[in-house]
Every structure is written in C-alpha cells, then in structure tokens.
Design an enzyme around this catalytic site. Structure first.
Site, PDB file in Angstrom:
ATOM      1  N   GLU A  53      -5.022  -0.391  -2.831  1.00  0.00           N
ATOM      2  CA  GLU A  53      -3.682  -0.683  -3.381  1.00  0.00           C
ATOM      3  C   GLU A  53      -3.898  -1.593  -4.591  1.00  0.00           C
ATOM      4  OE1 GLU A  53      -0.141  -1.010  -0.142  1.00  0.00           O
ATOM      5  OE2 GLU A  53      -1.574  -2.637  -0.027  1.00  0.00           O
ATOM      6  N   SER A  67      -4.189  -9.437   1.617  1.00  0.00           N
ATOM      7  CA  SER A  67      -3.494  -8.397   2.376  1.00  0.00           C
ATOM      8  C   SER A  67      -1.997  -8.440   2.164  1.00  0.00           C
ATOM      9  CB  SER A  67      -3.729  -8.609   3.872  1.00  0.00           C
ATOM     10  OG  SER A  67      -5.056  -8.401   4.206  1.00  0.00           O
ATOM     11  N   ASN A  78       0.415  -2.982   4.558  1.00  0.00           N
ATOM     12  CA  ASN A  78       0.644  -3.867   5.702  1.00  0.00           C
ATOM     13  C   ASN A  78       2.105  -3.999   6.088  1.00  0.00           C
ATOM     14  OD1 ASN A  78      -1.934  -4.520   6.631  1.00  0.00           O
ATOM     15  ND2 ASN A  78      -2.266  -5.695   4.758  1.00  0.00           N
ATOM     16  N   HIS A 137      -6.457  -4.394  -3.399  1.00  0.00           N
ATOM     17  CA  HIS A 137      -6.454  -4.480  -1.938  1.00  0.00           C
ATOM     18  C   HIS A 137      -7.231  -3.315  -1.323  1.00  0.00           C
ATOM     19  CE1 HIS A 137      -3.953  -4.438   2.020  1.00  0.00           C
ATOM     20  NE2 HIS A 137      -5.074  -5.115   2.168  1.00  0.00           N
TER      21      HIS A 137
HETATM   22  N1  CAA Z   1     -18.757  -1.012   7.864  1.00  0.00           N
HETATM   23  C1  CAA Z   1     -19.300   0.002   7.191  1.00  0.00           C
HETATM   24  N2  CAA Z   1     -19.351   1.251   7.664  1.00  0.00           N
HETATM   25  C2  CAA Z   1     -18.837   1.467   8.884  1.00  0.00           C
HETATM   26  C3  CAA Z   1     -18.279   0.450   9.659  1.00  0.00           C
HETATM   27  C4  CAA Z   1     -18.252  -0.838   9.103  1.00  0.00           C
HETATM   28  N3  CAA Z   1     -17.691  -1.871   9.759  1.00  0.00           N
HETATM   29  N4  CAA Z   1     -17.864   0.969  10.830  1.00  0.00           N
HETATM   30  C5  CAA Z   1     -18.156   2.275  10.810  1.00  0.00           C
HETATM   31  N5  CAA Z   1     -18.720   2.587   9.630  1.00  0.00           N
HETATM   32  C6  CAA Z   1     -19.146   3.895   9.189  1.00  0.00           C
HETATM   33  C7  CAA Z   1     -20.449   4.191   9.765  1.00  0.00           C
HETATM   34  O1  CAA Z   1     -21.401   4.229   8.711  1.00  0.00           O
HETATM   35  C8  CAA Z   1     -20.280   5.555  10.421  1.00  0.00           C
HETATM   36  O2  CAA Z   1     -21.087   6.503   9.824  1.00  0.00           O
HETATM   37  P1  CAA Z   1     -22.582   6.769  10.391  1.00  0.00           P
HETATM   38  O3  CAA Z   1     -22.436   7.062  11.853  1.00  0.00           O
HETATM   39  O4  CAA Z   1     -23.016   7.900   9.555  1.00  0.00           O
HETATM   40  O5  CAA Z   1     -23.334   5.515  10.143  1.00  0.00           O
HETATM   41  C9  CAA Z   1     -18.861   6.000  10.148  1.00  0.00           C
HETATM   42  O6  CAA Z   1     -18.185   4.866   9.609  1.00  0.00           O
HETATM   43  C10 CAA Z   1     -18.169   6.414  11.435  1.00  0.00           C
HETATM   44  O7  CAA Z   1     -18.362   5.356  12.357  1.00  0.00           O
HETATM   45  P2  CAA Z   1     -18.482   5.554  13.922  1.00  0.00           P
HETATM   46  O8  CAA Z   1     -18.991   6.932  14.223  1.00  0.00           O
HETATM   47  O9  CAA Z   1     -19.254   4.390  14.468  1.00  0.00           O
HETATM   48  O10 CAA Z   1     -17.024   5.355  14.475  1.00  0.00           O
HETATM   49  P3  CAA Z   1     -15.687   6.124  14.137  1.00  0.00           P
HETATM   50  O11 CAA Z   1     -15.890   7.571  13.918  1.00  0.00           O
HETATM   51  O12 CAA Z   1     -14.720   5.673  15.153  1.00  0.00           O
HETATM   52  O13 CAA Z   1     -15.213   5.529  12.733  1.00  0.00           O
HETATM   53  C11 CAA Z   1     -13.868   3.945  11.647  1.00  0.00           C
HETATM   54  C12 CAA Z   1     -15.081   4.176  12.546  1.00  0.00           C
HETATM   55  C13 CAA Z   1     -14.111   4.576  10.283  1.00  0.00           C
HETATM   56  C14 CAA Z   1     -13.742   2.441  11.501  1.00  0.00           C
HETATM   57  C15 CAA Z   1     -12.605   4.605  12.314  1.00  0.00           C
HETATM   58  O14 CAA Z   1     -12.495   4.166  13.641  1.00  0.00           O
HETATM   59  C16 CAA Z   1     -11.326   4.280  11.598  1.00  0.00           C
HETATM   60  O15 CAA Z   1     -10.997   4.904  10.590  1.00  0.00           O
HETATM   61  N6  CAA Z   1     -10.559   3.305  12.123  1.00  0.00           N
HETATM   62  C17 CAA Z   1      -9.316   2.870  11.510  1.00  0.00           C
HETATM   63  C18 CAA Z   1      -9.631   1.960  10.340  1.00  0.00           C
HETATM   64  C19 CAA Z   1      -8.399   1.479   9.666  1.00  0.00           C
HETATM   65  O16 CAA Z   1      -7.260   1.787  10.006  1.00  0.00           O
HETATM   66  N7  CAA Z   1      -8.625   0.651   8.641  1.00  0.00           N
HETATM   67  C20 CAA Z   1      -7.544  -0.005   7.922  1.00  0.00           C
HETATM   68  C21 CAA Z   1      -7.339  -1.381   8.507  1.00  0.00           C
HETATM   69  S1  CAA Z   1      -5.990  -2.214   7.752  1.00  0.00           S
HETATM   70  C22 CAA Z   1      -6.616  -2.825   6.337  1.00  0.00           C
HETATM   71  O17 CAA Z   1      -7.769  -2.727   6.023  1.00  0.00           O
HETATM   72  C23 CAA Z   1      -5.654  -3.564   5.468  1.00  0.00           C
HETATM   73  C24 CAA Z   1      -5.427  -4.985   5.773  1.00  0.00           C
HETATM   74  O18 CAA Z   1      -5.093  -5.714   4.830  1.00  0.00           O
HETATM   75  C25 CAA Z   1      -5.517  -5.571   7.122  1.00  0.00           C
HETATM   76  P1  NAD Z   2     -13.432 -13.059   7.150  1.00  0.00           P
HETATM   77  O1  NAD Z   2     -12.944 -14.159   8.026  1.00  0.00           O
HETATM   78  O2  NAD Z   2     -14.298 -11.994   7.724  1.00  0.00           O
HETATM   79  O3  NAD Z   2     -14.249 -13.678   5.898  1.00  0.00           O
HETATM   80  C1  NAD Z   2     -13.775 -14.699   5.069  1.00  0.00           C
HETATM   81  C2  NAD Z   2     -14.987 -15.345   4.388  1.00  0.00           C
HETATM   82  O4  NAD Z   2     -14.499 -16.237   3.373  1.00  0.00           O
HETATM   83  C3  NAD Z   2     -15.863 -16.183   5.336  1.00  0.00           C
HETATM   84  O5  NAD Z   2     -17.216 -15.804   5.198  1.00  0.00           O
HETATM   85  C4  NAD Z   2     -15.625 -17.632   4.865  1.00  0.00           C
HETATM   86  O6  NAD Z   2     -16.781 -18.455   5.020  1.00  0.00           O
HETATM   87  C5  NAD Z   2     -15.280 -17.417   3.410  1.00  0.00           C
HETATM   88  N1  NAD Z   2     -14.488 -18.496   2.818  1.00  0.00           N
HETATM   89  C6  NAD Z   2     -13.417 -19.142   3.365  1.00  0.00           C
HETATM   90  N2  NAD Z   2     -12.941 -20.042   2.501  1.00  0.00           N
HETATM   91  C7  NAD Z   2     -13.717 -19.963   1.377  1.00  0.00           C
HETATM   92  C8  NAD Z   2     -13.718 -20.630   0.125  1.00  0.00           C
HETATM   93  N3  NAD Z   2     -12.832 -21.586  -0.157  1.00  0.00           N
HETATM   94  N4  NAD Z   2     -14.645 -20.275  -0.804  1.00  0.00           N
HETATM   95  C9  NAD Z   2     -15.570 -19.320  -0.533  1.00  0.00           C
HETATM   96  N5  NAD Z   2     -15.624 -18.651   0.648  1.00  0.00           N
HETATM   97  C10 NAD Z   2     -14.700 -18.979   1.583  1.00  0.00           C
HETATM   98  O7  NAD Z   2     -12.131 -12.444   6.476  1.00  0.00           O
HETATM   99  P2  NAD Z   2     -11.878 -10.933   5.969  1.00  0.00           P
HETATM  100  O8  NAD Z   2     -11.404 -10.129   7.108  1.00  0.00           O
HETATM  101  O9  NAD Z   2     -13.058 -10.496   5.182  1.00  0.00           O
HETATM  102  O10 NAD Z   2     -10.618 -11.147   5.016  1.00  0.00           O
HETATM  103  C11 NAD Z   2     -10.752 -11.678   3.716  1.00  0.00           C
HETATM  104  C12 NAD Z   2      -9.530 -11.359   2.891  1.00  0.00           C
HETATM  105  O11 NAD Z   2      -9.358  -9.937   2.822  1.00  0.00           O
HETATM  106  C13 NAD Z   2      -8.207 -11.915   3.424  1.00  0.00           C
HETATM  107  O12 NAD Z   2      -7.380 -12.250   2.327  1.00  0.00           O
HETATM  108  C14 NAD Z   2      -7.646 -10.736   4.194  1.00  0.00           C
HETATM  109  O13 NAD Z   2      -6.248 -10.792   4.326  1.00  0.00           O
HETATM  110  C15 NAD Z   2      -8.060  -9.596   3.301  1.00  0.00           C
HETATM  111  N6  NAD Z   2      -8.172  -8.287   3.968  1.00  0.00           N
HETATM  112  C16 NAD Z   2      -8.630  -8.205   5.238  1.00  0.00           C
HETATM  113  C17 NAD Z   2      -8.737  -6.961   5.838  1.00  0.00           C
HETATM  114  C18 NAD Z   2      -9.247  -6.821   7.240  1.00  0.00           C
HETATM  115  O14 NAD Z   2      -9.098  -5.750   7.831  1.00  0.00           O
HETATM  116  N7  NAD Z   2      -9.867  -7.826   7.811  1.00  0.00           N
HETATM  117  C19 NAD Z   2      -8.394  -5.807   5.128  1.00  0.00           C
HETATM  118  C20 NAD Z   2      -7.957  -5.922   3.801  1.00  0.00           C
HETATM  119  C21 NAD Z   2      -7.840  -7.183   3.229  1.00  0.00           C
END
Ligand code: CAA
Ligand code: NAD
Length: 283
Positions: free
Chosen positions: A152, A119, A190, A140
């Site tokens: 990304e 991330s 992020n 990403h």
């Molecule tokens: N995995 C797979 N599919 C999923 C899911 C999951 N965890 N959660 C929801 N879905 C799918 C479902 O299949 C669902 O479709 P169906 O009903 O046909 O099965 C569809 O998404 C819509 O889901 P819901 O109706 O249950 O709920 P919703 O309309 O609120 O949508 C959401 C769920 C798509 C997650 C929506 O809430 C959303 O877009 N949230 C924001 C997500 C976001 O911002 N993501 C970026 C996070 S940051 C990141 O990823 C980067 C990082 O490095 C941290």
């Molecule tokens: P998570 O905690 O759900 O899963 C991590 C998995 O990695 C676990 O199943 C753990 O057992 C496994 N693991 C840990 N150390 C390991 C090793 N040495 N070898 C093999 N497996 C190992 O975490 P996540 O949310 O799936 O995040 C994973 C990566 O993706 C991170 O780098 C995170 O920053 C990035 N990411 C996360 C998100 C998010 O929304 N959570 C979005 C984009 C990117």
C-alpha cells in the site's frame, strides 16, 4: 536522483523482510536496529531464508552471496547520511516513530525519501516531524514481506508527485504490486483485516467457540491460508492492539473497540509468535 542505497530501520520481522527483498532486487542496503541483539537476529534470519531459497533452487549460491554482499548491518542511524532512501519499520508507536523521523531528517541527504512501513499511523503527522514533508510517504508491506505481493502506498497531505512516482517505481522493482490509498486510519488493508481479527478474539472472549475452532471456521469455511488467531499471533498481538486503537481513536466508532482479551494478553506480555505465547504456544 535514482535510488541506489537504502537504510531499513528496525530489524524485526518486517524490517528484516524489507531489507532482504531490497538487497535481492539489487539495492545496497544498510539494516539498522537500536538493539544489537535485534540486529543480529534480523541478519541471521535473512541468511537462513536465503540458504533455504538456495536449497529450494529458487536462487543459486552466487545470487545468495551477491545479496549478502549488498546488505550491511548499521548500528548507527547516522549512517543514513550515505543513503538515498530510508524505510522505517520499528514499533507501531507515534512518539517513537516521530523521534526516529527527526533523526533521519537531521542526518539523511537533502534528496533522500523517508518512507514508513506503519500499519495505521497518519503519514501526515509523521511527515510533520520533518523539514521535508514532501519527501515523506507510507510504504506499507505485508507480512511475510518476501512472499506477499502487495504494497500500500500512502501519500501524506504534502507528499509530492515526484516522491510518489519514485516509490511506486521502487515497489515495481521489488516485484510488488502497489495500490494508492488515502491517509485514513488503518489505510485500506488494516481497516478491513483488523476488525475481522478483533471479532475473532471477541468470539473466543464470549465463549462462542474455542481458539482452534474459530481458526478452523475461517480456514476451512472461507479458505483463508491462516485462521485469524494464528494470523494475529503471526502479526504480533501488540501490533494488532496498536492498530485497533488507531482505528478506534481515528473513527470514534465503537465498532473498532479493541477486545479486552487482546489488551489482557498484551499486558501479560503474550505478544504472539515473537514472544513464544499468544493464542497458541510456540516452541
Ligand atoms: N518469511 C519469509 N518467507 C516465509 C515466511 C516468513 N516468515 N513464512 C513462510 N515463508 C515462505 C516460505 O519460504 C515457504 O516457501 P518454501 O517452503 O519454498 O520455503 C512459503 O512461504 C510457504 O510457506 P509454508 O509452506 O511454510 O506455509 P504456508 O503455505 O502456510 O504459507 C504463508 C505461509 C505464506 C505465511 C501463508 O500462511 C499466508 O499467506 N498466511 C497469511 C499471511 C497474511 O495474511 N499476511 C498479511 C498479514 S497483515 C499485514 O501484513 C499488514 C499489517 O500491517 C499487520
Ligand atoms: P517487531 O517487533 O518484529 O520489530 C521491531 C524492531 O524495531 C525491533 O527489532 C526493535 O528492536 C526495533 N526498534 C524499536 N524501536 C527502535 C528505534 N527507536 N530505533 C531502531 N530500532 C527500533 O515489529 P514488526 O512486526 O516488524 O513491525 C514493525 C512495523 O511494521 C510496525 O510499524 C508495524 O505496525 C508494521 N507492520 C507490521 C506487520 C506485521 O504483520 N507484523 C505488517 C505490516 C506492517
């Protein structure tokens, strides 16, 4: 060499999603996790989501079975020797990722591309742990991977044009839209998202509004699909904290200071949805 077989390392929420999307797009996939329970959970989650997709008529039974046939669990990381590409999605920690990249580099074929779903961590530094920095790249994905359209793509200092092109083509094959982003702390997604989440946590910490009300403000006031605190729980509070620390260390700017309440929750083991408790309680 075309990419046909991919190992996904880490079967958590991101790794399982990436493995699912790769298998659904026709790639042969090995899903690896260091922890057998984590691997079983990841595989089970994929089966459940494919079953739901059949129920919703998004795919048919035959497509579901074809996808599952292309997807195999792999408890040994050395099985990367069979693969043209590895996509790492383990915990957001530089030391742990560096160890995994050393293993991947030692075992993957010479032509294989090593991608990381980090991330926020520097791609150049991850690449430097290998003997093939030209074939290391950031890929990403966003959470939930099967739903979110963006990838990304981040070049490290030495990433070659050939590696970039192959990964860009792969993102398209996975039906994702890709953007090229510089290897800067937090990349673009992020750097923009996490300070908003961190600020939402500060608002709760300072008593400006309740958890529910902060989320309502952003959902109904700004049309976000999830409020920032629900989203933080969904991402994982440990991951949010790691990313804020990377931003803070990387830019040396106090505007990225992680909120103490975020740190407190992570120290307590309240990691959000995946641990059953974060800003909200689950189950
Ligand atoms: N995995 C797979 N599919 C999923 C899911 C999951 N965890 N959660 C929801 N879905 C799918 C479902 O299949 C669902 O479709 P169906 O009903 O046909 O099965 C569809 O998404 C819509 O889901 P819901 O109706 O249950 O709920 P919703 O309309 O609120 O949508 C959401 C769920 C798509 C997650 C929506 O809430 C959303 O877009 N949230 C924001 C997500 C976001 O911002 N993501 C970026 C996070 S940051 C990141 O990823 C980067 C990082 O490095 C941290
Ligand atoms: P998570 O905690 O759900 O899963 C991590 C998995 O990695 C676990 O199943 C753990 O057992 C496994 N693991 C840990 N150390 C390991 C090793 N040495 N070898 C093999 N497996 C190992 O975490 P996540 O949310 O799936 O995040 C994973 C990566 O993706 C991170 O780098 C995170 O920053 C990035 N990411 C996360 C998100 C998010 O929304 N959570 C979005 C984009 C990117």
């Amino acid at each position: 060499m075309t990419i046909q077989k991919v190992m996904v390392i880490g079967a958590g929420q991101m790794g399982a999603g990436i493995a699912q999307v790769c298998a659904q797009s026709g790639y042969d996939v090995l899903l690896h996790d260091a922890n057998q329970q984590g691997l079983d959970k990841g595989m089970e989650g994929i089966r459940k989501r494919l079953t739901r997709a059949v129920e919703k008529s998004r795919i048919n039974e035959h497509e579901k079975q074809d996808t599952l046939d292309r997807l195999k669990p792999a408890i040994e990381i050395q099985d990367v020797s069979q693969c043209d590409m590895a996509i790492e999605a383990i915990v957001e920690n530089m030391d742990v990722k560096a160890n995994v990249f050393r293993e991947l580099d030692a075992n993957a074929p010479a032509h294989a591309i090593l991608a990381t779903n980090t991330s926020s961590l520097p791609i150049t530094e991850i690449a430097a742990t290998t003997n093939r920095p030209d074939q290391v790249i950031g890929m990403h994905f966003m959470n939930p991977v099967p739903v979110m359209k963006l990838v990304e793509i981040i070049r490290g200092l030495q990433t070659s044009d050939a590696t970039y092109k192959k990964v860009e083509e792969m993102a398209t094959a996975l039906s994702k839209t890709s953007v090229e982003v510089d290897d800067a702390p937090g990349f673009a997604a992020n750097r923009i998202l996490m300070p908003m989440i961190n600020e939402a946590i500060f608002a709760v910490h300072e008593g400006v509004a309740s958890v529910e009300d902060v989320d309502t403000v952003m959902k109904l006031g700004m049309n976000h699909p999830m409020g920032p605190l629900t989203l933080a729980d969904f991402i994982g509070l440990d991951t949010c904290l790691y990313i804020m620390e990377v931003l803070h260390d990387g830019y040396k700017d106090s505007k990225y200071r992680p909120c103490p309440l975020l740190r407190k929750y992570v120290n307590a083991g309240w990691l959000g949805k995946k641990s059953g408790r974060g800003f909200y309680q689950y189950e």
